[in-house]
Design a protein around this motif. Sequence first.
Motif, mmCIF file in Angstrom:
data_model
loop_
_atom_site.group_PDB
_atom_site.id
_atom_site.type_symbol
_atom_site.label_atom_id
_atom_site.label_comp_id
_atom_site.label_asym_id
_atom_site.label_seq_id
_atom_site.Cartn_x
_atom_site.Cartn_y
_atom_site.Cartn_z
ATOM 1 N N ILE A 299 -24.568 -15.751 -52.864
ATOM 2 C CA ILE A 299 -25.166 -14.606 -52.483
ATOM 3 C C ILE A 299 -26.378 -14.238 -53.446
ATOM 4 C CG2 ILE A 299 -25.216 -12.152 -51.459
ATOM 5 C CD1 ILE A 299 -22.522 -12.578 -50.478
ATOM 6 N N SER A 300 -25.795 -14.209 -54.667
ATOM 7 C CA SER A 300 -26.937 -13.741 -55.590
ATOM 8 C C SER A 300 -28.001 -14.827 -55.737
ATOM 9 C CB SER A 300 -26.025 -13.539 -57.116
ATOM 10 O OG SER A 300 -25.296 -12.589 -56.892
ATOM 11 N N MET A 301 -27.370 -16.089 -55.599
ATOM 12 C CA MET A 301 -28.247 -17.295 -55.975
ATOM 13 C C MET A 301 -29.362 -17.558 -54.721
ATOM 14 S SD MET A 301 -27.949 -18.738 -59.047
ATOM 15 C CE MET A 301 -28.722 -20.202 -58.664
ATOM 16 N N LYS A 302 -28.799 -17.060 -53.524
ATOM 17 C CA LYS A 302 -29.747 -17.021 -52.469
ATOM 18 C C LYS A 302 -30.805 -15.858 -52.636
ATOM 19 C CE LYS A 302 -26.580 -19.562 -49.294
ATOM 20 N NZ LYS A 302 -25.998 -19.680 -48.009
ATOM 21 N N ASN A 303 -30.548 -14.838 -53.294
ATOM 22 C CA ASN A 303 -31.556 -13.785 -53.362
ATOM 23 C C ASN A 303 -32.418 -14.030 -54.373
ATOM 24 O OD1 ASN A 303 -31.236 -11.269 -51.391
ATOM 25 N ND2 ASN A 303 -28.992 -11.877 -51.936
ATOM 26 N N LEU A 304 -31.961 -14.919 -55.370
ATOM 27 C CA LEU A 304 -33.025 -15.194 -56.491
ATOM 28 C C LEU A 304 -33.902 -16.333 -56.170
ATOM 29 C CD1 LEU A 304 -30.299 -14.896 -59.419
ATOM 30 C CD2 LEU A 304 -32.310 -13.485 -59.196
ATOM 31 N N HIS A 305 -33.604 -17.478 -55.569
ATOM 32 C CA HIS A 305 -33.778 -18.589 -55.281
ATOM 33 C C HIS A 305 -33.951 -19.075 -53.842
ATOM 34 C CE1 HIS A 305 -33.637 -19.159 -59.561
ATOM 35 N NE2 HIS A 305 -32.214 -19.179 -59.566
ATOM 36 N N ASP A 306 -35.043 -19.891 -53.320
ATOM 37 C CA ASP A 306 -35.032 -20.504 -52.028
ATOM 38 C C ASP A 306 -33.926 -21.651 -52.148
ATOM 39 O OD1 ASP A 306 -36.915 -18.870 -50.976
ATOM 40 O OD2 ASP A 306 -38.612 -19.675 -51.802
ATOM 41 N N CYS A 307 -32.920 -21.781 -51.772
ATOM 42 C CA CYS A 307 -32.064 -22.592 -51.955
ATOM 43 C C CYS A 307 -31.603 -23.522 -50.482
ATOM 44 C CB CYS A 307 -30.629 -21.928 -52.348
ATOM 45 S SG CYS A 307 -30.889 -20.878 -54.119
ATOM 46 N N CYS A 308 -32.503 -24.246 -50.539
ATOM 47 C CA CYS A 308 -32.269 -25.006 -49.149
ATOM 48 C C CYS A 308 -31.027 -26.327 -49.377
ATOM 49 C CB CYS A 308 -33.552 -25.992 -48.774
ATOM 50 S SG CYS A 308 -34.954 -25.053 -48.400
ATOM 51 N N GLY A 309 -30.953 -26.753 -50.255
ATOM 52 C CA GLY A 309 -29.729 -27.617 -50.456
ATOM 53 C C GLY A 309 -28.546 -27.051 -51.545
ATOM 54 N N ILE A 310 -28.410 -25.833 -51.602
ATOM 55 C CA ILE A 310 -27.542 -25.359 -52.232
ATOM 56 C C ILE A 310 -26.081 -25.467 -51.931
ATOM 57 C CG2 ILE A 310 -27.409 -22.929 -51.248
ATOM 58 C CD1 ILE A 310 -27.369 -21.802 -53.921
ATOM 59 N N THR A 311 -25.775 -25.437 -50.737
ATOM 60 C CA THR A 311 -24.416 -25.662 -50.180
ATOM 61 C C THR A 311 -23.767 -26.951 -50.784
ATOM 62 O OG1 THR A 311 -25.393 -26.670 -48.284
ATOM 63 C CG2 THR A 311 -24.845 -24.214 -48.167
ATOM 64 N N ASP A 312 -24.371 -28.140 -51.123
ATOM 65 C CA ASP A 312 -23.790 -29.149 -51.669
ATOM 66 C C ASP A 312 -23.447 -29.116 -53.272
ATOM 67 O OD1 ASP A 312 -26.053 -29.391 -52.733
ATOM 68 O OD2 ASP A 312 -26.395 -31.523 -52.445
ATOM 69 N N TRP A 313 -23.542 -28.120 -53.645
ATOM 70 C CA TRP A 313 -22.985 -27.905 -55.155
ATOM 71 C C TRP A 313 -22.614 -26.416 -55.572
ATOM 72 C CZ3 TRP A 313 -26.076 -24.591 -57.745
ATOM 73 C CH2 TRP A 313 -27.219 -23.974 -57.293
ATOM 74 N N ILE A 314 -22.903 -25.436 -54.925
ATOM 75 C CA ILE A 314 -22.819 -24.013 -55.211
ATOM 76 C C ILE A 314 -21.119 -23.713 -55.560
ATOM 77 C CG2 ILE A 314 -22.948 -22.886 -53.021
ATOM 78 C CD1 ILE A 314 -23.808 -21.537 -56.282
ATOM 79 N N LYS A 315 -20.548 -24.356 -54.463
ATOM 80 C CA LYS A 315 -18.971 -24.244 -54.410
ATOM 81 C C LYS A 315 -18.338 -24.841 -55.727
ATOM 82 C CE LYS A 315 -18.825 -21.838 -50.674
ATOM 83 N NZ LYS A 315 -18.495 -20.208 -50.504
ATOM 84 N N GLU A 316 -18.958 -25.886 -55.776
ATOM 85 C CA GLU A 316 -18.164 -26.679 -56.974
ATOM 86 C C GLU A 316 -18.480 -25.912 -58.601
ATOM 87 O OE1 GLU A 316 -16.312 -29.241 -56.836
ATOM 88 O OE2 GLU A 316 -16.657 -29.732 -54.640
ATOM 89 N N VAL A 317 -19.799 -25.313 -58.414
ATOM 90 C CA VAL A 317 -20.039 -24.641 -59.857
ATOM 91 C C VAL A 317 -19.259 -23.104 -59.898
ATOM 92 C CG1 VAL A 317 -22.131 -23.329 -60.914
ATOM 93 C CG2 VAL A 317 -22.456 -25.462 -59.811
ATOM 94 N N GLN A 318 -19.006 -22.882 -58.795
ATOM 95 C CA GLN A 318 -18.155 -21.541 -58.644
ATOM 96 C C GLN A 318 -16.766 -21.809 -59.172
ATOM 97 O OE1 GLN A 318 -19.530 -20.038 -54.455
ATOM 98 N NE2 GLN A 318 -19.294 -18.139 -55.282
ATOM 99 N N TYR A 319 -16.327 -23.022 -58.526
ATOM 100 C CA TYR A 319 -14.920 -23.234 -58.732
ATOM 101 C C TYR A 319 -14.598 -23.707 -60.431
ATOM 102 C CZ TYR A 319 -10.510 -25.961 -58.580
ATOM 103 O OH TYR A 319 -9.189 -26.468 -58.694
#
Length: 617
Positions: A299-319
Amino acid sequence: MSLMTFLMCMEKLEELILFTEAANKWEYANIKGLPDYMKTCLNAPFDTTTEMSHKIYIKHGWNPKEFLQNAWAELCNAFLVEARWFASEHLPTTKELFEEWSGTLLRLWDDLGSAKQEYQLQHTVKKIKKILRSKLSSYSQVEELIMIDAIQRLGLEHYFHDDIHDVLERHHVHCITMVEDGSNLHDVALRFRLLRQAGYNVSAEILNRFKNKDGKFSKELDRDMKGRMSLFEASQLSTPGDHIVDDAIEFCESLLKSNLMNGSGQSDEARVIRTTLHNPYHKSLPRLLRQNEVNNFEISMKNLHDCCGITDWIKEVQYLAMIDVNESQIIHREEIIQMVERALLGGEAEVCKKSTSQMAYVVIVILPAPNMTELRTELTKAISFIYIIDDIFDVYGSLEELTLFTEAVNRWDYTNIKGLPDCMSMCLKALYDTTDSISAKWAELCNAFLLEMRWFSLGYLPTTEEYLENGKISSGVYVVYANVFSLLGEAVNHRSTNLFNSHHSIVSSAAEILRLWDDLGTSKDENQDGYDGSFIECYMNQYKGSSAESAHECVHLMISDAWKCLNKECLSHSPISAEFKVAFLNLARMIPIMYNYDENQRLPSLEKHMKSVLHVQ
């Protein structure tokens, strides 16, 4: 019949040794003298382990075969110990039995869990690296920069050092060889910040395109929330003379604060704006904040950036962040426990009022790498001495005793010293035994403490220049510098040896930030009866008629200027290592937390962060 009963019923100890050897080697074909029935017995765990490992790998992507093999070997080793007891007619004590079995079982359980977590960590790192490399298709693709920002905000950059360097090097080459072609404030500011954070001295002129004919930032940017937050973050890397960046700070800060006042204070966007204003990335410690941020990070990243392709890596970074948090907590808890147990001078050091755990925590911030455990232990000793000597000067010594103490440190000789209290004699001996290689820095520190005591005894208030020059030394930062310099092996570099005896600008800036932040606080240790002058007091004495408010404003401006000098040195070419620069950047980042006292003279922010990092409930 169980395996244990089967083994214990066998008559020959030699055969049991061969059986255990086969279990340890995980093969029996080449072991001579091993009976066929033992080979048949071994086939069962061999086949079962292979089958189980394959199923786990198919379902979870993790192959535990090696660790299951080790588990069987550990089990057979334990059985063999019992067989040897039986053969020698030794009746073990309850302690021997407990140590043999509890130690084996706990070790197997711990090793299996640790191995699985390490496999998951490395597997996740590889996946993220693969995704990051797939973003290299074109320069205009800003998503690779957003990925780097996410990785750094969660304190994970040490896993991707080479990958991040390759990406930023390519962007830097483009910046210096071509005209900046980005028209998006968010993208240009993000690239500027990431490059400067990495030590690339990118010109702030690239921000001029967002100004109008009057030299002010365009009003059209008022509606660009992500762009303003990105520019505000970038403005924290200002250096002396960066007037464009200074204008950006004022422009962004006023608009972001206005947005908070006029909008919903409870929205996700408002939460991100508050975090940006209070904890901009460059001046904060992400490893302190990530414990509370990781779950809401997408949620924070989506408020900081325009993240069109974020879903293919954000969960991995969180994990990965969650795994890294767990590993860091285990390492740092164990370190702090050991440091407290070895607390300098033991129970006799009543002069040291500061918590050893707090000192160890500060050291974790300065030297955060997982492989620096021994270095952190040594640095904690040095910082402990700084606090001990500070308390001796503030509380426990008369001017005459402190003069003798300081003379002894300057001579680096504690023998035949008469007239010193036991606490001073003990401190001197421990100091000599522990830190012989940097004696000049300890003498410099004690000389600064003694000068402050003489000022107090004479009723003399120094000028702000006199106070600050001496105060940077009495802050203890130069002693920390000498220790970090030695521990990181900087002296090995022949170009760096002259730096050891100097006050490097990076260190001097950090010392100034510490001294001024300390003086901004209203804290006085409740048991401290000695002199504790401040820059505020000296300022108001030097500039007659000035108010406390104007003095505080001056201090804040000086802290801002010290940060600019610190940034400049981090962008300059010098023989000192990146690790050394990061150590003192982290110290500067930690300082506001170290001196954020509440009305009860406690440090709630520091305590909160300690609990967060160490996972103390």
